[in-house]
Design an enzyme around this catalytic site. Structure first.
Site, PDB file in Angstrom:
ATOM      1  N   LYS A 119       2.471  15.127  -1.558  1.00  0.00           N
ATOM      2  CA  LYS A 119       3.054  14.013  -2.086  1.00  0.00           C
ATOM      3  C   LYS A 119       3.433  14.256  -3.260  1.00  0.00           C
ATOM      4  CE  LYS A 119       1.043  11.412   1.697  1.00  0.00           C
ATOM      5  NZ  LYS A 119      -0.128   9.064   1.756  1.00  0.00           N
ATOM      6  N   GLN A 124      -3.307   6.224  -1.162  1.00  0.00           N
ATOM      7  CA  GLN A 124      -4.489   6.839  -0.401  1.00  0.00           C
ATOM      8  C   GLN A 124      -5.387   5.976   0.307  1.00  0.00           C
ATOM      9  OE1 GLN A 124      -2.398   9.519   0.485  1.00  0.00           O
ATOM     10  NE2 GLN A 124      -4.189   9.448   2.441  1.00  0.00           N
ATOM     11  N   ASP A 158       4.472   2.095   0.802  1.00  0.00           N
ATOM     12  CA  ASP A 158       3.751   2.650   2.364  1.00  0.00           C
ATOM     13  C   ASP A 158       4.104   1.241   2.764  1.00  0.00           C
ATOM     14  OD1 ASP A 158       2.504   4.833   2.802  1.00  0.00           O
ATOM     15  OD2 ASP A 158       0.500   4.237   2.023  1.00  0.00           O
TER      16      ASP A 158
END
Lengths: 296, 296
Positions: free
Chosen positions: B54, B98, B121
Site C-alpha cells: 500500500k 490494517q 477503508d
C-alpha cells in the site's frame, strides 16, 4: 391442507405482558419508570393514529409517555433542537420520531441526532451498520422486522438453514429483516421490482416475507407447500360492503395462500400488533441500559 | 466455450492511472498532495506485506504515505490515541488501520474512532449502515467489494436485474458486496456454511462472487453457462513443483469453471490488484473532500 394462522394479536399480547411485568418490577425494585418520547411533525392522519396508539400502549404498560408535536412547517433546527432536549432529559429513555417526516426535512440527519442509547426505533445508521455486520449487534432492532422474527420464533418455525425470500427492500422492513434472518443462518434472497422471475424465487422459500406494498400480489401458486408466510403489507382494497368502502388486505392473497402454506399471518392481526409491542420492549431495554448506567 | 478472462492487473492499472493523473492535477492546481496514513499493529507477516505494498503504491501515484507501527502488545488506548492524532492531522486524508488487529484489541472501537471523512477503508459502522440503506450512500466503499463491482462494470457485465449469488458473508467482502449489487438492482442471494444446497443456488447465478476462503470449491458443474465469476479467494494449494511448495489458487476451480462461464477472474491477477487500486481512489476522494472543505 390449510395453514395454521400465526396470531399476531396473541403473540403481541404475550410480549406486552412480559414488558408490563418487567416495568412493574423495575418500579418496585428501583423506583424507576421507563419513559418514551414520541415526536410528531405535522398532521399526517396515519402518523397521528400511529403515535396515538403508541402513547396509549405506553400507558397500559406503565411506561411514561412524553408527547411532542411540531407544526408541518417546523425547521430542521427546531426538530433537531427538540431531539437534543430529549437526548438530555434523564426521564426519557427512548425517542421515537414518527416517520415519514415532511419532505423539506433531512430525515437521515434527524435520525442521526438521536442518541444511540435512546434510538428505540433502531434506525440510527450505526444501529443499521451493526445489524448488517457479522459479530456485531445493534443496541435496538427495528420494531417491525423484530416483530417478524418473533412471530416466526414463537410459532416454532426453524430459521437456521431455511431458504428465506424477502419481497421488498425498504429501509424500514425489507432490508433489516433480510439481515436479521441472515444472522440467524437462513439463506436469504432479497427480491424487488427489478427481480426477473419473482414467482420462481418465492417458490423456493421456506420462509416468505412480503413487504412490497402491493395488494395481494403473492398468490397460492407461488408458494411452496408448508412454507411460512409473513405478510407485512397493509393495503386498502375497495369493498362496497364495508362501511368505509374498503377493507385492509396484505401483500399476500390470504385465501389462496392459506391452502398451500404451512403457516400464515392474517391482515389485520398479524404483523401489525407486533410493531408497537416490540417498540415497548425496546423502550424497556433502553430503560434497563439507563438504569445500569445510573447504578454503575 | 471458454470464458473471457477478466484481467484485474489491466483494470487496476487503469484505475491507478486515473488516480495518478488526478493527484498530479490536484498538486498543480491547488498545491495539495493527498496523504494516506497506514497503521500496523504487531508483525503479522501478511499484514506487513499488505501495508508495504500500500505504501509503495502511494509513492508511485504521488500520494504522501505516513506509516505508523505499534508493537503487538499495544494497548487499546495507544491505538486510539494514534488514530486521534491522525484524525487531527490536516496532512492525513485517509487512515487505514490494517486488519486483523491483535486479539486483545477492540476492533470495532478502533474503527469507530476513525473520523468518517478519513475512513478510506469504508469499515466505519456508519459507512456500512449507509451502504446497507436505500437512498443513502457511504462516503467510502470498502475496497475489495468496490473492486469486484469495478471489474464487472469494466467488463461490460450487466448488473441490473441479474441474479447474483454471493458465496460467503464476511464483513470485509461478502456482506458489503451483496449490498452493492443489491443497490445496483441485482437480485441477490447470500450463501454461507449453513446454506443447504449451495450448488443449486450458484447454478441460478448470472454473477457469482466467491468469497468463502475454501480452495477451489466452486466447480464447473455448479456454473450456469455464460455466467460471470469473480473469485475473491486466495488460498495456498500444495504444489511440489513450486519453489515455496505451494501455489496460490482461488475459491473457484479455474480450469473447470472457465469452460462454462462467460467471464472469470484469475487468481492471482483478478480481484487482488483491485483492492489497493480502490484504496488509492478512496484516498484521492478523501483529499477532494478535505480540499472542498478548505476552500469553502
Amino acid at each position: 391442507m390449510t395453514a395454521s394462522i400465526i396470531d399476531g394479536k396473541v403473540i403481541a399480547e404475550r410480549v406486552r405482558e412480559q414488558v408490563r411485568q418487567a416495568v412493574a418490577r423495575m418500579q418496585e425494585d428501583y423506583g424507576y419508570t421507563p419513559g418514551l418520547a414520541t415526536v410528531l411533525v405535522g398532521e399526517n392522519p396515519a402518523s397521528t393514529t400511529y403515535v396515538r396508539s403508541k402513547r396509549k400502549t405506553c400507558e397500559e404498560l406503565g411506561i411514561r409517555s412524553v408527547g411532542s408535536e411540531l407544526p408541518a412547517d417546523a425547521t430542521q433546527q427546531q426538530v433537531e433542537h427538540l431531539v437534543a432536549a430529549l437526548n438530555a432529559d434523564p426521564a426519557v429513555n427512548g425517542i421515537l420520531v414518527q416517520l415519514p417526516l415532511p419532505k423539506h426535512l433531512d430525515e437521515e440527519a434527524v435520525l442521526n441526532s438521536i442518541s444511540l442509547e435512546k434510538d428505540v426505533d433502531g434506525f440510527h445508521p450505526v444501529n443499521i451498520g451493526r445489524l448488517a455486520m457479522k459479530g456485531r449487534d445493534p443496541l435496538f432492532i427495528p420494531c417491525t422486522p423484530y416483530g417478524c422474527i418473533v412471530l416466526l420464533e414463537e410459532s416454532g418455525i426453524p430459521i437456521r438453514g431455511a431458504e428465506a425470500v424477502i419481497v421488498g427492500r425498504s429501509n424500514i422492513v425489507g432490508l433489516p429483516v433480510a439481515m436479521l434472518l441472515q444472522k440467524r443462518d437462513a439463506t436469504v434472497t432479497i427480491c424487488h421490482s427489478r427481480t426477473r422471475d419473482l414467482a420462481e424465487h418465492v417458490r423456493r422459500a421456506d420462509i416468505v416475507i412480503a413487504a412490497i406494498g402491493q395488494t395481494e400480489m403473492i398468490t397460492g401458486d407461488m408458494i411452496k407447500p408448508g412454507a411460512a408466510v409473513i405478510d407485512v403489507g397493509i393495503n386498502q382494497k375497495p369493498d362496497p360492503t364495508a362501511k368505509r368502502g374498503y377493507r385492509l388486505v396484505g401483500d399476500v392473497d390470504f385465501e389462496s395462500v392459506k391452502e398451500v402454506a404451512g403457516a400464515i399471518t392474517p391482515v389485520p392481526g398479524g404483523v401489525g400488533p407486533m410493531t408497537i409491542a416490540m417498540l415497548m420492549k425496546n423502550t424497556l431495554r433502553a430503560a434497563e441500559i439507563a438504569l445500569a448506567k445510573r447504578d454503575r
